[in-house]
Design a protein around this motif. Structure first.
Motif, mmCIF file in Angstrom:
data_model
loop_
_atom_site.group_PDB
_atom_site.id
_atom_site.type_symbol
_atom_site.label_atom_id
_atom_site.label_comp_id
_atom_site.label_asym_id
_atom_site.label_seq_id
_atom_site.Cartn_x
_atom_site.Cartn_y
_atom_site.Cartn_z
ATOM 1 N N PHE A 291 1.011 -0.834 0.012
ATOM 2 C CA PHE A 291 -0.374 0.374 0.331
ATOM 3 C C PHE A 291 0.649 1.259 0.373
ATOM 4 N N ILE A 313 -4.217 2.409 7.525
ATOM 5 C CA ILE A 313 -4.340 1.617 6.786
ATOM 6 C C ILE A 313 -2.646 0.792 7.277
ATOM 7 N N LYS A 317 0.305 -3.632 3.770
ATOM 8 C CA LYS A 317 -1.168 -4.737 2.991
ATOM 9 C C LYS A 317 -0.758 -4.001 1.841
ATOM 10 N N VAL A 322 -6.900 -3.962 0.057
ATOM 11 C CA VAL A 322 -7.556 -2.513 0.281
ATOM 12 C C VAL A 322 -8.779 -2.796 -0.115
ATOM 13 N N GLU A 326 -11.655 1.146 3.323
ATOM 14 C CA GLU A 326 -9.742 1.849 3.907
ATOM 15 C C GLU A 326 -9.972 2.699 3.153
ATOM 16 N N ARG A 327 -10.800 2.532 1.518
ATOM 17 C CA ARG A 327 -10.158 3.604 1.031
ATOM 18 C C ARG A 327 -10.893 5.076 1.389
#
Length: 414
Positions: A291, A313, A317, A322, A326-327
């Protein structure tokens, strides 16, 4: 011949002296520094943002403190008058983004030099002396006592000593003392157009990062205090840059009692839905990457670790796992990157001083004191201050011109 003494050889003082001399007055100018125009030479990072070529209403909108007081002065000497004035003195000007006006040469010294040449041509006598006291008899100005013990007789005195920002240029607050001695109220001088101090470790982590095309909003609880769009920069202890300097003009008087929330929209051109689609596209192009390594196309490298940390986050990851939630959290951080503003830089580092002689005690048409006939004020010593962008210099030109023109006597040859 009317005798006029101008105290202070900055932008307002030189304009006042040149204008009064142009009305046929005998003018003495007291400047305790090495030469006139020292502060002009450092404005606009040495380029001198001469004015902002908007109309009078635009000028007033950009003076958040007592802007309406300047209505007559701005009408008497507009931004367009300022441009014509300097071009007539042989300094070509150009207009840049935001209607900011600069010399074509990008040399502030061309502006100060043109004013000094004009003073010389109009026979203004410049004295390298500090004024000690404005002398008054029978309630009216009669002269100025200088530091060396000499007295300059005067029918009019224009006090244009500036504020207390950049004291090395001569703005050390002595004008406030002279005004107070004659019964004037001086609103507390505080910094304006100054960097803001922020809580936490993030400013130091981001020190030196400059952001362009961001939207900032200053909040007092749920109440929006100020919003702007443009450039800013992180410093070791907080934030600075054009949008931050203008924001500071709204809160410096209250920072000793409260804190404010600064919300920075890192992607103001994208709403939340569009930003989420952009993230999905970037993630698809980095589908097997961690990420933290998938945001380089969206954000400056220096801010990525801070944004990732704030999103909650796991930085390691894989982006292909994701979640939508989380976005959404990430989008929220990007659209509302917040800092708690807890103070401002020292007044010595401020571009201008907020505060000064109360506008209630000054005639807005002539800049003459309502307390002491024959005493006038010009420039930063008055309790007015504007945003960055040429507005504070326009205040100096307009009030200096008004005070200088007020020295004209009936029947006097121009």
């Amino acid at each position: 011949m009317r005798r006029v003494v101008v105290i202070g050889g900055g932008a307002a003082g030189m304009m006042a002296a040149a204008t009064a001399a142009g009305q046929g007055c005998q003018v003495d100018l007291l400047e305790k520094g090495r030469h006139c125009g020292t502060k002009i030479n450092i404005t606009g990072k040495g380029r001198c943002n001469v004015t902002n070529c908007c109309d009078v209403d635009g000028l007033i909108r950009n003076v958040p403190r007592n802007g309406r007081f300047l209505y007559s002065a701005f009408h008497g000497f507009t931004a367009q008058d300022t441009m014509a004035f300097f071009e007539d003195l042989g300094v070509p000007l150009k207009v840049e983004r935001g209607d900011r006006v600069f010399p074509v040469s990008d040399r502030a010294r061309d502006i100060s030099g043109a004013l000094r040449d004009l003073l010389h041509r109009r026979h203004v006598k410049v004295h390298p002396l500090r004024a000690r006291e404005i002398q008054v008899e029978d309630g009216r100005v009669v002269g100025v006592l200088c530091q060396d013990g000499t007295t300059l007789p005067a029918d009019g005195v224009i006090l244009a000593t500036g504020g207390i920002s950049y004291p090395t240029t001569g703005s050390d607050g002595d004008g406030y003392a002279m005004a107070r001695a004659l019964g004037h109220t001086v609103e507390e001088p505080l910094p304006s157009l100054i960097w803001l101090r922020a809580r936490g470790k993030d400013p130091a982590r981001l020190e030196g990062l400059s952001l362009r095309n961001v939207a900032v909003t200053l909040l007092d609880g749920a109440k929006k205090v100020y919003s702007d769009f443009g450039e800013m920069v992180f410093t070791a202890q907080g934030v600075s840059g054009p949008v931050i300097l203008s924001a500071s003009a709204h809160i410096c008087r209250k920072l000793s009692q409260k804190e404010y929330l600064l919300s920075i929209d890192l992607k103001p051109g994208l709403d939340l839905a569009t930003l989420d689609r952009r993230l999905l596209r970037d993630f698809e192009q980095n589908i097997n990457r961690d990420f933290i390594n998938a945001l380089s196309a969206l954000l400056p490298a220096k801010i990525i670790p801070v944004v990732v940390e704030r999103s909650g986050i796991d930085p390691r990851k894989k982006v292909n796992v994701v979640t939508r939630e989380e976005r959404a959290a990430l989008c929220q951080v990007i659209k509302q990157f917040t800092l708690t503003i807890c103070g401002a830089g020292p007044i010595e580092e401020a571009i201008v001083t907020s505060g000064g002689v109360s506008t209630r005690q000054i005639d807005p048409r002539t800049m003459e004191s309502k307390q002491v006939p024959g005493l006038y004020f010009a420039g930063e010593i008055i309790d007015v201050d504007g945003y960055t962008g040429g507005f504070n210099l326009q205040i100096a030109w307009s009030t200096g011109y008004a005070a200088g023109m007020a020295q004209q006597k009936e029947g006097m040859e121009p």
